[in-house]
Design a protein around this motif. Structure first.
Motif, PDB file in Angstrom:
ATOM      1  N   LEU A 159       0.732  -1.172   0.069  1.00 13.16           N
ATOM      2  CA  LEU A 159      -0.010   0.117  -0.074  1.00 13.16           C
ATOM      3  C   LEU A 159       1.029   1.337   0.036  1.00 13.16           C
ATOM      4  O   LEU A 159       0.603   2.309  -0.808  1.00 13.16           O
ATOM      5  N   ALA A 160       1.973   1.317   0.849  1.00  7.01           N
ATOM      6  CA  ALA A 160       2.641   2.556   1.048  1.00  7.01           C
ATOM      7  C   ALA A 160       3.490   2.777  -0.484  1.00  7.01           C
ATOM      8  O   ALA A 160       3.694   3.849  -1.034  1.00  7.01           O
ATOM      9  N   ALA A 161       3.860   1.650  -1.174  1.00  5.78           N
ATOM     10  CA  ALA A 161       4.252   1.877  -2.410  1.00  5.78           C
ATOM     11  C   ALA A 161       3.694   2.433  -3.541  1.00  5.78           C
ATOM     12  O   ALA A 161       3.881   2.968  -4.291  1.00  5.78           O
ATOM     13  N   ARG A 162       2.415   2.080  -3.219  1.00  6.58           N
ATOM     14  CA  ARG A 162       1.287   2.784  -4.318  1.00  6.58           C
ATOM     15  C   ARG A 162       1.268   4.534  -4.009  1.00  6.58           C
ATOM     16  O   ARG A 162       1.203   5.265  -4.834  1.00  6.58           O
ATOM     17  N   PHE A 163       1.278   4.696  -2.680  1.00  8.75           N
ATOM     18  CA  PHE A 163       1.115   6.135  -2.274  1.00  8.75           C
ATOM     19  C   PHE A 163       3.000   6.703  -2.961  1.00  8.75           C
ATOM     20  O   PHE A 163       2.774   7.974  -3.471  1.00  8.75           O
ATOM     21  N   GLU A 164       3.575   5.936  -2.615  1.00  8.23           N
ATOM     22  CA  GLU A 164       5.081   6.785  -3.073  1.00  8.23           C
ATOM     23  C   GLU A 164       5.145   6.766  -4.575  1.00  8.23           C
ATOM     24  O   GLU A 164       6.036   7.478  -4.887  1.00  8.23           O
ATOM     25  N   GLU A 165       4.799   5.875  -5.284  1.00 11.20           N
ATOM     26  CA  GLU A 165       4.797   5.859  -6.701  1.00 11.20           C
ATOM     27  C   GLU A 165       3.798   7.105  -7.185  1.00 11.20           C
ATOM     28  O   GLU A 165       4.580   7.705  -7.948  1.00 11.20           O
ATOM     29  N   ALA A 166       2.808   7.431  -6.669  1.00 13.17           N
ATOM     30  CA  ALA A 166       1.962   8.603  -7.075  1.00 13.17           C
ATOM     31  C   ALA A 166       2.818   9.672  -6.629  1.00 13.17           C
ATOM     32  O   ALA A 166       2.687  10.464  -7.457  1.00 13.17           O
ATOM     33  N   ALA A 167       3.122   9.865  -5.660  1.00 14.92           N
ATOM     34  CA  ALA A 167       3.627  11.080  -4.960  1.00 14.92           C
ATOM     35  C   ALA A 167       5.136  11.620  -5.820  1.00 14.92           C
ATOM     36  O   ALA A 167       5.239  12.626  -6.026  1.00 14.92           O
TER      37      ALA A 167
END
Length: 199
Positions: free
Chosen positions: A183-191
């Motif tokens: 889940l954190a990776a999804r946020f980080e990719e978008a950011a």
């Protein structure tokens, strides 16, 4: 037609009476109200477990805002009523209706009074979604902390503090779970796409 089916028909008519007054148009069990790039929709969903002796249904509410999709680079449909709603909820989440469904036998006394009152509350909730910022606020207040589109909208519109707050809320709620790294990776990719650093 059975007595329970008659009550169901009466309940749908009561719902429709409220929605018609608020500018919704009906097609079978779906009522839609279209504004300038905004669609509000309420539908009645019959339970799959219905039988001759039991008729129950759910009420769902949705909202779509074209401006929100435009900001995150999504292609807008020619007909906004065919777009995927960004916000969706069951009516008991935004009204005083006490259960997750309407049982036309159990709730017979409420079909003409409490049910229309609950639908008025649902309409009032949808009335609050008038543009992209109000949609984002509704999503945030409804607990959509894992909503990728909401996070992308915060990033795309320069709302860095809101993006970080959503990430923090998601981490607080799901950080102890095994799936959190994904889940954190999804946020980080978008950011990263928008040049935003996350805490």
């Amino acid at each position: 037609m059975s007595e329970l089916e008659d009550r169901f028909t009466e309940a749908v008519a009561a719902i429709g009476g409220v929605l018609k007054r608020h500018g919704f148009r009906k097609k079978r069990y779906v009522w839609t109200r279209v504004g300038d790039g905004i669609v509000h929709e309420i539908d009645v969903q019959r339970s799959h477990g219905n039988s001759a002796g039991s008729v129950r249904f759910y009420v769902n509410a949705r909202a779509y805002v074209a401006e929100f999709d435009r900001a995150i680079g999504r292609t807008l449909p020619d007909d906004p009523t065919r777009a995927n709603a960004q916000f969706e909820t069951r009516f008991e989440e935004v009204s005083d209706w006490p259960t997750d469904r309407v049982d036309v036998e159990r709730d017979a006394d409420a079909l003409g009074t409490a049910l229309p009152a609950a639908i008025e509350q649902v309409v009032a909730h949808l009335d609050g979604i008038t543009d992209a910022p109000s949609l984002a606020r509704t999503l945030r207040e409804s607990g959509f902390v894992l909503d990728d589109d909401l996070f992308a909208w915060y990033c795309a519109t320069g709302r860095t503090d809101d993006a970080r707050a959503q990430f923090g809320a998601a981490r607080d709620r799901f950080g102890a779970e095994e799936r959190w790294p994904r889940l954190a990776a999804r946020f980080e990719e978008a950011a990263l796409e928008y040049g935003i650093s996350l805490p």
